[in-house]
Design a protein around this motif. Structure first.
Motif, short mmCIF file in Angstrom:
data_model
loop_
_atom_site.label_atom_id
_atom_site.label_comp_id
_atom_site.label_asym_id
_atom_site.label_seq_id
_atom_site.Cartn_x
_atom_site.Cartn_y
_atom_site.Cartn_z
N GLN A 28 0.83 -1.19 0.00
CA GLN A 28 0.00 0.00 0.00
C GLN A 28 0.87 1.26 0.00
OE1 GLN A 28 -3.39 0.10 -0.28
NE2 GLN A 28 -3.09 -2.09 -0.65
N PRO A 29 0.49 2.27 -0.77
CA PRO A 29 1.26 3.52 -0.78
C PRO A 29 1.32 4.17 0.60
CG PRO A 29 -0.26 3.45 -2.63
CD PRO A 29 -0.62 2.31 -1.74
N SER A 30 2.48 4.67 0.94
CA SER A 30 2.69 5.34 2.22
C SER A 30 3.61 6.53 1.99
CB SER A 30 3.31 4.36 3.23
OG SER A 30 3.60 5.02 4.44
N TYR A 50 9.83 5.07 -6.35
CA TYR A 50 9.07 6.02 -5.55
C TYR A 50 8.53 7.16 -6.42
CZ TYR A 50 10.52 4.17 -1.00
OH TYR A 50 10.70 3.40 0.11
N LYS A 51 7.53 7.82 -5.88
CA LYS A 51 7.11 9.12 -6.38
C LYS A 51 7.62 10.17 -5.40
CE LYS A 51 2.65 8.33 -6.56
NZ LYS A 51 1.21 8.58 -6.83
N TRP A 58 3.34 15.58 -7.78
CA TRP A 58 4.03 14.31 -7.62
C TRP A 58 4.68 13.91 -8.93
CZ3 TRP A 58 4.92 11.88 -3.14
CH2 TRP A 58 4.14 12.25 -2.03
N GLU A 77 6.64 8.76 -1.84
CA GLU A 77 5.57 7.78 -1.71
C GLU A 77 5.94 6.53 -2.50
OE1 GLU A 77 0.75 7.86 -1.84
OE2 GLU A 77 1.77 8.57 -3.65
N ASN A 78 5.88 5.37 -1.86
CA ASN A 78 6.18 4.12 -2.55
C ASN A 78 5.07 3.76 -3.52
OD1 ASN A 78 4.64 3.60 -0.04
ND2 ASN A 78 4.64 1.49 -0.78
N THR A 79 5.42 3.00 -4.54
CA THR A 79 4.42 2.52 -5.51
C THR A 79 4.23 1.01 -5.39
OG1 THR A 79 6.11 2.26 -7.23
CG2 THR A 79 4.94 4.38 -7.15
N THR A 82 9.40 -2.13 -1.77
CA THR A 82 10.61 -1.40 -2.15
C THR A 82 11.86 -2.06 -1.57
OG1 THR A 82 10.35 0.06 -0.23
CG2 THR A 82 9.42 0.81 -2.32
#
Length: 268
Positions: A28-30, A50-51, A58, A77-79, A82
């Motif tokens: 999940q994105p965090s 990442y973003k 973004w 933010e991770n996609t 990672t």
């Protein structure tokens, strides 16, 4: 999210702050906030990319990155899951080792795969694959030891030493005196080798010192304000918010995240 800090060979103390790895299976994105710590980085992502978000929208990052000095906070933010390997470098190291003008990379994260310097563009091919942290350390130590033999001298070495030894509280006059340079020449060299002015860079190192004081657990906020060289509490809060976007009373100092991992320097 699992972090690991790896100490570089002692012969690299002038150039390398540490190596680090990070892995997370979280799908999940965090969002993570990144705040200035005074060091530059070479980052190699072998998981999902990442973003990033600074003052604009973004933007999707590339896997292999050069991160210059940052003057304020930004967001990642991770996609997906990672995994990263990174080299955290001393403030003038990229200029000494690769002849970069660091002012060109202030507040920038650039793609190493298309980077004009061939040594940096192909560094990922030297790193991967690696079987464990011991082998990764050996690969990186060997590479940077070979590079440091041809590194240029650091004309602001004494001033940087003063900034760190004073925890960012040396005056401009003291920095000029130890540098044996004029104020304008010192500022030009700092922007070339570090990316920031000596005064602004000192502010970052003084800000970092707050995290070291908090580790003692017995410092009150008023004592932290005094020991970190701020005029008063409002001055302290303004500076803290400039680097983090938050009031210190609302900042989660114990949270396990990227920013605190490096600023707390807890894991060695």
């Amino acid at each position: 999210m699992n972090f690991s800090r790896i100490e570089a060979h002692p012969d690299l103390s002038e150039f390398i702050e540490c190596y680090w790895t990070m892995q997370s299976e979280e799908t999940q994105p965090s969002i993570e906030k990144i705040i200035p710590d005074g060091f530059t980085e070479l980052i190699f992502n072998y998981g999902s990319v990442y973003k990033s978000k600074t003052k604009e929208d973004w933007c999707l990052q590339t896997p292999n990155l050069l991160a210059g000095q940052i003057s304020s906070y930004f967001y990642l933010e991770n996609t997906g899951p990672t995994a990263s390997v990174a080299i955290k470098l001393k403030p003038a190291a990229l200029s000494q080792l690769f002849s970069l003008n660091m002012h060109q990379y202030l507040d920038k994260i650039v793609d190493l795969d298309t980077f004009p310097n061939p040594e940096l563009a192909h560094l990922k091919e030297i790193i991967f694959p690696f079987k464990d942290e011991a082998e990764l350390k050996q690969i990186l130590d060997n590479y940077f030891i070979s590079r440091c033999h041809t590194a240029s001298d650091n004309p602001i070495k004494n001033t940087l030493s003063l900034i760190f030894s004073s925890n960012g509280m040396a005056s401009v006059a003291e920095m000029i005196a130890v540098s044996k340079l004029g104020e304008r020449q010192l500022e030009r060299l700092f922007k070339r080798y570090v990316g920031l002015s000596p005064k602004y860079y000192s502010r970052i190192i003084r800000f970092n010192y707050i995290f070291q004081l908090l580790k003692t657990k017995d410092c009150s906020w008023s004592e932290i304000v005094f020991r970190s060289g701020y005029y008063d509490q409002s001055h302290f809060i303004r500076n803290f918010k400039a680097f983090t976007g938050e009031d210190p009373s609302h900042y989660f100092f114990e949270e396990k995240n990227m920013a605190n991992f490096f600023l707390n320097k807890a894991e060695k």
